[in-house]
Design a protein around this motif. Structure first.
Motif, PDB file in Angstrom:
ATOM      1  N   GLY A 215      64.910  -2.875  85.486  1.00 10.91           N
ATOM      2  CA  GLY A 215      63.498  -2.937  85.167  1.00 10.91           C
ATOM      3  C   GLY A 215      63.043  -1.730  84.364  1.00 10.91           C
ATOM      4  N   TYR A 216      61.864  -1.213  84.696  1.00 14.25           N
ATOM      5  CA  TYR A 216      61.297  -0.107  83.939  1.00 14.25           C
ATOM      6  C   TYR A 216      62.048   1.210  84.147  1.00 14.25           C
ATOM      7  CZ  TYR A 216      57.325  -3.223  83.147  1.00 14.25           C
ATOM      8  OH  TYR A 216      56.524  -4.283  82.771  1.00 14.25           O
ATOM      9  N   ILE A 225      62.023   1.893  79.095  1.00 14.96           N
ATOM     10  CA  ILE A 225      61.152   0.992  78.347  1.00 14.96           C
ATOM     11  C   ILE A 225      61.497   0.936  76.859  1.00 14.96           C
ATOM     12  CG2 ILE A 225      59.282   2.610  77.755  1.00 14.96           C
ATOM     13  CD1 ILE A 225      57.457   0.230  79.011  1.00 14.96           C
ATOM     14  N   GLU A 226      62.116   1.993  76.322  1.00 14.76           N
ATOM     15  CA  GLU A 226      62.502   1.990  74.912  1.00 14.76           C
ATOM     16  C   GLU A 226      63.980   1.675  74.708  1.00 14.76           C
ATOM     17  OE1 GLU A 226      59.873   4.921  72.352  1.00 14.76           O
ATOM     18  OE2 GLU A 226      60.706   6.006  74.071  1.00 14.76           O
ATOM     19  N   THR A 227      64.745   1.612  75.793  1.00 13.16           N
ATOM     20  CA  THR A 227      66.187   1.378  75.666  1.00 13.16           C
ATOM     21  C   THR A 227      66.645   0.060  76.274  1.00 13.16           C
ATOM     22  OG1 THR A 227      66.602   2.599  77.734  1.00 13.16           O
ATOM     23  CG2 THR A 227      66.653   3.855  75.680  1.00 13.16           C
ATOM     24  N   ASN A 228      65.765  -0.599  77.018  1.00 12.61           N
ATOM     25  CA  ASN A 228      66.096  -1.857  77.673  1.00 12.61           C
ATOM     26  C   ASN A 228      65.586  -3.012  76.808  1.00 12.61           C
ATOM     27  OD1 ASN A 228      66.411  -4.071  79.338  1.00 12.61           O
ATOM     28  ND2 ASN A 228      65.623  -3.068  81.161  1.00 12.61           N
ATOM     29  N   PRO A 229      66.450  -3.691  76.065  1.00 10.70           N
ATOM     30  CA  PRO A 229      65.976  -4.722  75.126  1.00 10.70           C
ATOM     31  C   PRO A 229      65.272  -5.887  75.813  1.00 10.70           C
ATOM     32  CG  PRO A 229      68.374  -4.812  75.350  1.00 10.70           C
ATOM     33  CD  PRO A 229      67.924  -3.559  76.041  1.00 10.70           C
ATOM     34  N   GLY A 230      65.603  -6.146  77.071  1.00 15.94           N
ATOM     35  CA  GLY A 230      64.971  -7.257  77.773  1.00 15.94           C
ATOM     36  C   GLY A 230      63.479  -7.073  77.952  1.00 15.94           C
ATOM     37  N   ILE A 231      63.037  -5.826  78.101  1.00 17.72           N
ATOM     38  CA  ILE A 231      61.614  -5.553  78.295  1.00 17.72           C
ATOM     39  C   ILE A 231      60.836  -5.902  77.037  1.00 17.72           C
ATOM     40  CG2 ILE A 231      59.911  -3.740  78.718  1.00 17.72           C
ATOM     41  CD1 ILE A 231      61.954  -2.359  80.504  1.00 17.72           C
ATOM     42  N   ALA A 412      51.731  -5.198  68.356  1.00 15.72           N
ATOM     43  CA  ALA A 412      52.477  -3.967  68.093  1.00 15.72           C
ATOM     44  C   ALA A 412      51.705  -2.744  68.564  1.00 15.72           C
ATOM     45  CB  ALA A 412      52.794  -3.852  66.602  1.00 15.72           C
ATOM     46  N   GLN A 413      50.408  -2.751  68.345  1.00 18.59           N
ATOM     47  CA  GLN A 413      49.563  -1.643  68.784  1.00 18.59           C
ATOM     48  C   GLN A 413      49.540  -1.558  70.312  1.00 18.59           C
ATOM     49  OE1 GLN A 413      45.529  -1.440  67.049  1.00 18.59           O
ATOM     50  NE2 GLN A 413      44.750  -1.118  69.134  1.00 18.59           N
ATOM     51  N   ALA A 414      49.432  -2.699  70.968  1.00 22.66           N
ATOM     52  CA  ALA A 414      49.406  -2.725  72.426  1.00 22.66           C
ATOM     53  C   ALA A 414      50.755  -2.305  73.008  1.00 22.66           C
ATOM     54  CB  ALA A 414      49.023  -4.116  72.924  1.00 22.66           C
ATOM     55  N   TRP A 415      51.850  -2.662  72.320  1.00 18.11           N
ATOM     56  CA  TRP A 415      53.170  -2.247  72.796  1.00 18.11           C
ATOM     57  C   TRP A 415      53.302  -0.722  72.771  1.00 18.11           C
ATOM     58  CZ3 TRP A 415      57.009  -3.257  75.702  1.00 18.11           C
ATOM     59  CH2 TRP A 415      58.212  -2.542  75.580  1.00 18.11           C
ATOM     60  N   GLN A 416      52.787  -0.085  71.725  1.00 19.13           N
ATOM     61  CA  GLN A 416      52.821   1.379  71.681  1.00 19.13           C
ATOM     62  C   GLN A 416      51.995   1.965  72.815  1.00 19.13           C
ATOM     63  OE1 GLN A 416      54.830   3.097  69.500  1.00 19.13           O
ATOM     64  NE2 GLN A 416      54.332   4.759  70.939  1.00 19.13           N
ATOM     65  N   GLN A 417      50.912   1.290  73.166  1.00 17.78           N
ATOM     66  CA  GLN A 417      50.100   1.687  74.316  1.00 17.78           C
ATOM     67  C   GLN A 417      50.923   1.624  75.602  1.00 17.78           C
ATOM     68  OE1 GLN A 417      46.443  -0.624  74.658  1.00 17.78           O
ATOM     69  NE2 GLN A 417      46.428  -0.400  76.893  1.00 17.78           N
ATOM     70  N   VAL A 418      51.776   0.600  75.719  1.00 19.13           N
ATOM     71  CA  VAL A 418      52.651   0.468  76.880  1.00 19.13           C
ATOM     72  C   VAL A 418      53.654   1.614  76.934  1.00 19.13           C
ATOM     73  CG1 VAL A 418      54.498  -0.928  77.890  1.00 19.13           C
ATOM     74  CG2 VAL A 418      52.415  -2.039  77.069  1.00 19.13           C
ATOM     75  N   VAL A 419      54.303   1.888  75.816  1.00 18.33           N
ATOM     76  CA  VAL A 419      55.309   2.950  75.764  1.00 18.33           C
ATOM     77  C   VAL A 419      54.680   4.295  76.126  1.00 18.33           C
ATOM     78  CG1 VAL A 419      56.877   4.214  74.253  1.00 18.33           C
ATOM     79  CG2 VAL A 419      56.734   1.724  74.096  1.00 18.33           C
TER      80      VAL A 419
END
Length: 427
Positions: A215-216, A225-231, A412-419
């Motif tokens: 998971g996370y 979160i940046e290395t797990n492609p499934g996420i 894409a903007q929201a994904w950066q918010q997640v990271v």
């Protein structure tokens, strides 16, 4: 118990926590008449009232005080506060699976139940994935498993039929076999009806993440979160579905979500065992027979909900506390808790009980819900490791980001918010 991440902020004011801490006493002692006094802390409804009375009858030398809290959020933040203070905790403390990750790095403050518990209580009592999820990363058993929330899919039979789709519980299984088939069917439904396919994107996304091998966080508590492609793949899939109009854009457990059940605002919803009661309450009597549940879930199975009973090292009577926790999580008692509160048992023997397997629900067309969820519980492959902050990422980062996408923010903007948000939680 159901999973408690419902969009409610995890942060609770320390003033409130301090008041709660002062109001709720800690471990047991010995009373003036020689009885051993034990305390147990739970939240919402574990179905334990009659069981505790029965335990006292079977053990006349023991007096049990049960501290019950209505809401799980304040309860679990209070638990963390008491751990930090090294005082105030009960002899037996319930921990919900969504918050278990927040104590895993504090597991040294809990007893290893394999060491202090009854020797006849072994891993074979539980489903393997439930038992494994109760251990810390050093293999110490921190919690005896109580209930679980195996996943199925619930759907509106009338809405699927009106769209020309299969609508009986057997016929719809192929629609929910994989995430590809689920979202493909959703697009067909939207194209034909111009109405949303599912209720809230966070419900689906969290289920997809929980099915991943990692998971996370990995077992070294390193953010993936940046290395797990499934996420990221799950993110892309769910945000694509949002863009296609498949989401009703509702906040799970909010007032509009509840009204959505009544008005048929969506056709499908992720359906752990405890969700049946939520649907009946929110959809109301007028929709009885319109909702159905099927023994299928995309990509196999999953779990959402359930708890553990732990024995903190603060307890003055750890062996007796472990005996109480072991008794409450025995198959016979878990069946009693299921009858009293609907909490689905995690014990292998309980899952083959005729009392469980014969359970039906007339609201869902007399579906054999006991047998259905017993079947779903065995489809969970293994327990995903949940490191410190896992639940906070889900509740305070990914869910708000998905809601932002539903309200028009670029994915894409929201994904950066997640990271960025995940990195603030896991430093």
């Amino acid at each position: 118990m159901r999973h408690l991440h419902k969009g409610v902020s995890f942060a609770i004011g320390l003033t409130l926590l301090g008041a709660s801490l002062a109001a709720c006493g800690g471990g047991g002692s010995t009373s003036s008449d020689g009885q051993l006094e034990l305390t147990i802390g739970t939240f919402t409804n574990f179905g334990y009232d009659n069981l505790i009375t029965e335990y006292e009858r079977l053990h006349p030398n023991i007096k049990i005080t049960h501290h019950k809290t209505g809401e799980g959020g304040p309860y679990h933040q209070n638990l963390i506060t008491k751990l930090a203070a090294n005082s105030g905790l009960e002899d037996v403390v319930a921990v919900e699976e969504g918050h278990f990750s927040d104590i895993i790095d504090k597991s040294g403050k809990f007893n290893d139940l394999n060491e202090i518990g009854p020797k006849d209580v072994t891993a074979s009592r539980w489903l393997p994935w439930k038992y494994d999820a109760g251990k810390d990363k050093d293999g110490r058993l921190i919690g005896y498993g109580t209930d679980i929330g195996p996943l199925a899919m619930c759907y509106r039979k009338d809405l699927l039929a009106a769209a020309g789709l299969p609508s009986d519980p057997e016929g719809v299984k192929s629609l929910f076999a994989t995430w590809d088939s689920y979202f493909s069917t959703g697009q067909t439904y939207v194209d034909k009806t111009r109405k949303p396919w599912f209720d809230a994107s966070s419900q689906l996304y969290n289920s997809m993440i929980n099915q991943l091998d990692t998971g996370y966080l990995d077992r070294n508590d390193k953010l993936t979160i940046e290395t797990n492609p499934g996420i990221k793949a799950a993110w892309d899939r769910i945000t694509t579905a949002i863009g296609q109009g498949q989401s009703a854009k509702l906040v799970a457990f909010g007032n509009e979500w509840k009204t959505g059940f009544q008005q048929g605002a969506f056709a499908t919803t992720v359906c752990p065992s405890w969700m049946l009661g939520v649907i009946k309450e929110d959809a109301g009597a007028d929709n009885a027979g319109k909702w159905a549940v099927t023994a299928a879930f995309p990509n196999g199975g999953g779990n959402w909900g359930g708890s553990y009973l732990t024995v903190p090292k603060q307890s003055k009577h750890p062996n007796q506390a472990a005996e109480l926790a072991a008794w409450l999580t025995a198959p016979e008692q878990q069946l009693e808790a299921f009858a009293a509160a609907g909490n689905f048992p995690s014990q292998v023997q309980a899952l083959s009980s005729p009392d469980l397997l014969s359970k039906t629900d007339p609201y869902f067309g007399d579906a054999k819900v006991g047998q259905l969820y017993a079947e779903q519980s065995r489809k969970v492959a293994k327990a995903q490791y949940k490191g410190p902050g896992d639940g906070q990422i889900q509740e305070n980062v990914t869910s708000p980001a998905l809601q932002a996408v539903e309200q028009g923010a670029p994915a894409a903007q929201a994904w950066q918010q997640v990271v960025d948000g995940a990195k603030k939680i896991v430093k």
